[in-house]
Design an enzyme around this catalytic site. Sequence first.
Site, PDB file in Angstrom:
ATOM      1  N   TYR A 147       0.838  -1.196   0.000  1.00 35.95           N
ATOM      2  CA  TYR A 147       0.000   0.000   0.000  1.00 35.95           C
ATOM      3  C   TYR A 147       0.877   1.251   0.000  1.00 35.95           C
ATOM      4  O   TYR A 147       1.963   1.266   0.597  1.00 35.95           O
ATOM      5  CB  TYR A 147      -0.892   0.043   1.244  1.00 35.95           C
ATOM      6  CG  TYR A 147      -2.023  -0.950   1.243  1.00 35.95           C
ATOM      7  CD1 TYR A 147      -3.225  -0.666   0.615  1.00 35.95           C
ATOM      8  CD2 TYR A 147      -1.891  -2.183   1.891  1.00 35.95           C
ATOM      9  CE1 TYR A 147      -4.272  -1.571   0.627  1.00 35.95           C
ATOM     10  CE2 TYR A 147      -2.929  -3.096   1.905  1.00 35.95           C
ATOM     11  CZ  TYR A 147      -4.121  -2.786   1.274  1.00 35.95           C
ATOM     12  OH  TYR A 147      -5.150  -3.695   1.275  1.00 35.95           O
ATOM     13  N   ARG A 205      -2.437 -12.309   3.281  1.00 39.46           N
ATOM     14  CA  ARG A 205      -3.792 -11.955   2.877  1.00 39.46           C
ATOM     15  C   ARG A 205      -3.999 -12.248   1.393  1.00 39.46           C
ATOM     16  O   ARG A 205      -3.146 -11.940   0.554  1.00 39.46           O
ATOM     17  CB  ARG A 205      -4.061 -10.462   3.111  1.00 39.46           C
ATOM     18  CG  ARG A 205      -4.043 -10.076   4.567  1.00 39.46           C
ATOM     19  CD  ARG A 205      -5.396  -9.549   5.035  1.00 39.46           C
ATOM     20  NE  ARG A 205      -6.507 -10.364   4.638  1.00 39.46           N
ATOM     21  CZ  ARG A 205      -7.672  -9.887   4.145  1.00 39.46           C
ATOM     22  NH1 ARG A 205      -7.821  -8.596   3.992  1.00 39.46           N
ATOM     23  NH2 ARG A 205      -8.654 -10.687   3.836  1.00 39.46           N
ATOM     24  N   HIS A 231      -7.067  -8.571  -2.782  1.00 43.26           N
ATOM     25  CA  HIS A 231      -8.407  -8.016  -2.593  1.00 43.26           C
ATOM     26  C   HIS A 231      -8.416  -6.526  -2.872  1.00 43.26           C
ATOM     27  O   HIS A 231      -7.378  -5.874  -2.889  1.00 43.26           O
ATOM     28  CB  HIS A 231      -8.907  -8.291  -1.167  1.00 43.26           C
ATOM     29  CG  HIS A 231      -8.054  -7.693  -0.102  1.00 43.26           C
ATOM     30  ND1 HIS A 231      -6.898  -8.295   0.351  1.00 43.26           N
ATOM     31  CD2 HIS A 231      -8.154  -6.519   0.590  1.00 43.26           C
ATOM     32  CE1 HIS A 231      -6.339  -7.533   1.282  1.00 43.26           C
ATOM     33  NE2 HIS A 231      -7.070  -6.444   1.433  1.00 43.26           N
ATOM     34  N   HIS A 286     -10.538  -3.091  -1.414  1.00 43.64           N
ATOM     35  CA  HIS A 286     -11.470  -2.544  -0.431  1.00 43.64           C
ATOM     36  C   HIS A 286     -12.482  -1.638  -1.132  1.00 43.64           C
ATOM     37  O   HIS A 286     -12.107  -0.821  -1.990  1.00 43.64           O
ATOM     38  CB  HIS A 286     -10.725  -1.723   0.620  1.00 43.64           C
ATOM     39  CG  HIS A 286      -9.731  -2.511   1.413  1.00 43.64           C
ATOM     40  ND1 HIS A 286     -10.040  -3.094   2.624  1.00 43.64           N
ATOM     41  CD2 HIS A 286      -8.436  -2.822   1.166  1.00 43.64           C
ATOM     42  CE1 HIS A 286      -8.976  -3.719   3.090  1.00 43.64           C
ATOM     43  NE2 HIS A 286      -7.990  -3.575   2.223  1.00 43.64           N
TER      44      HIS A 286
END
Length: 257
Positions: free
Chosen positions: A126, A175, A178, A180
């Site tokens: 990120y 994780r 994905h 969000h």
Amino acid sequence: MTLTQHDIDREIAAEHAAYEKRVADGAPVEHQPRRDYAPYRSSVLRHPKQPPVTIDVSKDPELVELHSPAFGERDITEIDNDLTRQHQGEPIGERITVSGRLLDRAGRPIRGQLVEIWQANSAGRYAHQREQHDAPLDPNFTGVGRTLTDDDGRYHFTTVQPGPYPWRQHLNAWRPAHIHFSLFGTAFTQRLVTQMYFPSDPLFPYDPIIQSVTDDAARQRLIATYDHSLSVPEFSMGYHWDIVLDGPQATWIEEGR
């Protein structure tokens, strides 16, 4: 003692077996995860222990709006929903198109709603100051986009395939890839947050966050489907994902997290 993936796997299996027994004994299907779902450690530590407080707006109907931002069509630019065009260069990674509809429980479109997304880059990192994953940043990818649903309740994003990433809850915790999603409604206090996953991800069985949605059918509703009609020739792969806000087919929302 270090918490391992094997420990988490056993806890996930126990939670799933307990849920199956509850349903077999006549308990209702649980479309939303329990807030004290043990394998998801941070949820156990931070979830609310008291019921939500209701704001009494009978005396002042504008009380909620006075404490929340407002958005309009003029706040959305033509490239806000294309995360591959927000910088001077091309981002690294497989380009994808993600589209679907925002629906109510009866399948009716919800028009003019602000939909925001944020995600990791193709390396699983990120663009955030608190990010700790030792993976490269992409100077041409910030990982944030937004759009308004059209008259059919449809949203549309162009982005890159996010990478999986470690999250350090336990040893070797990863994780699944994905995106969000944030849905704003008509006021900030109505904001709903969820996650969209990709088909056939091998990390699904090991991830306590997606597994906290214990019901199999509800968990499958978080996974997009490949849609060849959404793929752009010579440019991007296409994925379809509808978001249903309530009712028996509702999409999981991060309530109380």
